[in-house]
Design a protein around this motif. Sequence first.
Motif, PDB file in Angstrom:
ATOM      1  N   TYR A  27       6.257  55.248 -22.116  1.00  0.00           N
ATOM      2  CA  TYR A  27       5.258  54.908 -21.188  1.00  0.00           C
ATOM      3  C   TYR A  27       5.768  55.144 -19.820  1.00  0.00           C
ATOM      4  N   SER A  28       6.577  54.563 -19.325  1.00  0.00           N
ATOM      5  CA  SER A  28       7.254  54.748 -17.872  1.00  0.00           C
ATOM      6  C   SER A  28       8.311  56.036 -17.778  1.00  0.00           C
ATOM      7  N   ASN A  29       8.808  56.256 -18.876  1.00  0.00           N
ATOM      8  CA  ASN A  29       9.968  57.191 -18.433  1.00  0.00           C
ATOM      9  C   ASN A  29      10.774  56.935 -17.732  1.00  0.00           C
ATOM     10  N   TYR A  30      11.206  55.666 -17.360  1.00  0.00           N
ATOM     11  CA  TYR A  30      12.208  54.989 -16.426  1.00  0.00           C
ATOM     12  C   TYR A  30      13.089  54.107 -17.211  1.00  0.00           C
ATOM     13  N   PRO A  31      14.144  55.067 -17.760  1.00  0.00           N
ATOM     14  CA  PRO A  31      15.032  54.087 -18.650  1.00  0.00           C
ATOM     15  C   PRO A  31      15.974  53.233 -17.930  1.00  0.00           C
ATOM     16  N   VAL A  32      16.508  52.183 -18.173  1.00  0.00           N
ATOM     17  CA  VAL A  32      17.318  51.283 -17.745  1.00  0.00           C
ATOM     18  C   VAL A  32      18.411  50.844 -18.580  1.00  0.00           C
ATOM     19  N   GLY A  33      19.506  50.738 -18.054  1.00  0.00           N
ATOM     20  CA  GLY A  33      20.588  50.246 -19.124  1.00  0.00           C
ATOM     21  C   GLY A  33      21.297  49.142 -18.354  1.00  0.00           C
ATOM     22  N   VAL A  47      19.015  47.826 -23.251  1.00  0.00           N
ATOM     23  CA  VAL A  47      17.935  48.968 -22.583  1.00  0.00           C
ATOM     24  C   VAL A  47      16.590  48.169 -22.582  1.00  0.00           C
ATOM     25  N   ASN A  48      15.700  48.912 -21.772  1.00  0.00           N
ATOM     26  CA  ASN A  48      14.392  48.517 -21.693  1.00  0.00           C
ATOM     27  C   ASN A  48      13.638  48.852 -22.945  1.00  0.00           C
ATOM     28  N   VAL A  49      12.854  48.205 -23.533  1.00  0.00           N
ATOM     29  CA  VAL A  49      12.155  48.617 -24.807  1.00  0.00           C
ATOM     30  C   VAL A  49      10.669  48.298 -24.451  1.00  0.00           C
ATOM     31  N   GLU A  50      10.019  49.443 -24.303  1.00  0.00           N
ATOM     32  CA  GLU A  50       8.594  49.368 -23.906  1.00  0.00           C
ATOM     33  C   GLU A  50       7.563  49.190 -25.375  1.00  0.00           C
ATOM     34  N   ASN A  51       6.346  49.046 -24.944  1.00  0.00           N
ATOM     35  CA  ASN A  51       5.404  48.455 -26.145  1.00  0.00           C
ATOM     36  C   ASN A  51       4.005  49.201 -25.750  1.00  0.00           C
ATOM     37  N   GLN A  56       4.179  43.559 -23.116  1.00  0.00           N
ATOM     38  CA  GLN A  56       5.171  43.163 -24.218  1.00  0.00           C
ATOM     39  C   GLN A  56       6.602  43.760 -24.010  1.00  0.00           C
ATOM     40  N   THR A  57       6.630  44.738 -23.001  1.00  0.00           N
ATOM     41  CA  THR A  57       7.982  45.436 -22.560  1.00  0.00           C
ATOM     42  C   THR A  57       8.932  44.486 -22.360  1.00  0.00           C
ATOM     43  N   MET A  58      10.305  44.819 -22.780  1.00  0.00           N
ATOM     44  CA  MET A  58      11.376  43.922 -22.311  1.00  0.00           C
ATOM     45  C   MET A  58      12.313  44.734 -21.451  1.00  0.00           C
ATOM     46  N   CYS A  59      12.786  44.114 -20.565  1.00  0.00           N
ATOM     47  CA  CYS A  59      13.721  44.832 -19.446  1.00  0.00           C
ATOM     48  C   CYS A  59      15.132  44.943 -20.199  1.00  0.00           C
ATOM     49  N   ALA A  60      15.991  45.705 -19.636  1.00  0.00           N
ATOM     50  CA  ALA A  60      17.430  46.127 -20.352  1.00  0.00           C
ATOM     51  C   ALA A  60      17.974  44.901 -19.961  1.00  0.00           C
ATOM     52  N   GLU A  61      18.074  44.166 -18.713  1.00  0.00           N
ATOM     53  CA  GLU A  61      19.049  43.049 -18.535  1.00  0.00           C
ATOM     54  C   GLU A  61      18.655  41.873 -19.482  1.00  0.00           C
ATOM     55  N   GLY A  87      17.816  51.383  -8.900  1.00  0.00           N
ATOM     56  CA  GLY A  87      16.741  50.486  -8.887  1.00  0.00           C
ATOM     57  C   GLY A  87      17.322  48.954  -8.944  1.00  0.00           C
ATOM     58  N   SER A  88      16.648  48.156  -8.410  1.00  0.00           N
ATOM     59  CA  SER A  88      16.792  46.537  -8.456  1.00  0.00           C
ATOM     60  C   SER A  88      16.349  45.894  -9.612  1.00  0.00           C
ATOM     61  N   PRO A  89      17.103  44.853 -10.003  1.00  0.00           N
ATOM     62  CA  PRO A  89      16.695  43.998 -11.096  1.00  0.00           C
ATOM     63  C   PRO A  89      15.407  43.385 -10.980  1.00  0.00           C
ATOM     64  N   CYS A  90      14.367  43.263 -11.640  1.00  0.00           N
ATOM     65  CA  CYS A  90      13.200  42.705 -11.256  1.00  0.00           C
ATOM     66  C   CYS A  90      13.180  40.969 -11.190  1.00  0.00           C
ATOM     67  N   GLY A  92      11.575  38.677 -12.862  1.00  0.00           N
ATOM     68  CA  GLY A  92      12.201  37.841 -14.206  1.00  0.00           C
ATOM     69  C   GLY A  92      13.550  37.833 -14.757  1.00  0.00           C
ATOM     70  N   CYS A  93      14.015  38.951 -14.589  1.00  0.00           N
ATOM     71  CA  CYS A  93      15.404  39.165 -15.023  1.00  0.00           C
ATOM     72  C   CYS A  93      16.273  38.336 -14.163  1.00  0.00           C
ATOM     73  N   ARG A  94      16.119  38.219 -12.654  1.00  0.00           N
ATOM     74  CA  ARG A  94      16.947  37.480 -11.738  1.00  0.00           C
ATOM     75  C   ARG A  94      16.773  35.876 -12.169  1.00  0.00           C
TER      76      ARG A  94
HETATM   77  N1  THU Z   1      12.589  47.438 -16.001  1.00  0.00           N
HETATM   78  C1  THU Z   1      13.885  47.103 -16.675  1.00  0.00           C
HETATM   79  O1  THU Z   1      14.376  47.281 -17.564  1.00  0.00           O
HETATM   80  N2  THU Z   1      14.604  46.191 -15.722  1.00  0.00           N
HETATM   81  C2  THU Z   1      14.113  45.588 -14.532  1.00  0.00           C
HETATM   82  O2  THU Z   1      14.884  44.913 -13.885  1.00  0.00           O
HETATM   83  C3  THU Z   1      13.170  46.403 -13.896  1.00  0.00           C
HETATM   84  C4  THU Z   1      12.241  47.082 -14.710  1.00  0.00           C
HETATM   85  C5  THU Z   1      11.823  48.543 -17.010  1.00  0.00           C
HETATM   86  C6  THU Z   1      10.697  47.921 -17.338  1.00  0.00           C
HETATM   87  C7  THU Z   1       9.760  49.104 -17.915  1.00  0.00           C
HETATM   88  O3  THU Z   1      10.273  49.475 -19.026  1.00  0.00           O
HETATM   89  C8  THU Z   1      10.339  50.004 -16.654  1.00  0.00           C
HETATM   90  O4  THU Z   1      11.684  49.412 -16.276  1.00  0.00           O
HETATM   91  C9  THU Z   1       9.320  50.282 -15.599  1.00  0.00           C
HETATM   92  O5  THU Z   1       8.951  49.062 -14.961  1.00  0.00           O
END
Ligand code: THU
Length: 138
Positions: A27-33, A47-51, A56-61, A87-90, A92-94
């Motif tokens: 959906y975002s095509n924004y891969p995070v590791g 890794v981020n796992v979208e839905n 329901q998406t979960m961030c990589a961190e 990019g910076s951790p969101c 919620g992850c902080r």
């Molecule tokens: N995302 C992360 O995995 N970590 C973050 O700290 C910021 C956002 C993901 C969530 C979503 O899959 C995509 O990046 C775009 O928001």
Amino acid sequence: MVKLSQDEKKALIDLANEARRRAYVPYSNYPVGAALRTKSGRIFTGVNVENASYPQTMCAERVAIFKAVSEGELEFEVIAVVTNNGGSPCGGCRQVMAEFGLDTVVLFGNGKGELVKESTVNELLPEAFTPKHLVVDK
Ligand code: THU
């Protein structure tokens, strides 16, 4: 706070960048590791796992942290987070990082595998709400 050599930092950025290839991001095509190193020296990637139901998406961190906790690890030294653009951790992850210690080092990497910023949870989430706030004086 842990002192890391340039080689150690680069190794964690590389692991996070490699994990990023497995991000599920239709959906975002924004891969995070992410690559998390525990005090005991174990490394957990995430890794981020979208839905299709987007929230329901979960961030990589958080994936990396939850993997570690579910394997019995509660003390962390450093987490590397890699995105295309450093990019910076969101928020919620902080908050989830803060649960396990404010001294954890946070490395930000970009898609070229370069370290673009280095911080700590304490710097990223000042005045954090932590487990100690739930201890009520009697
Ligand atoms: N995302 C992360 O995995 N970590 C973050 O700290 C910021 C956002 C993901 C969530 C979503 O899959 C995509 O990046 C775009 O928001």
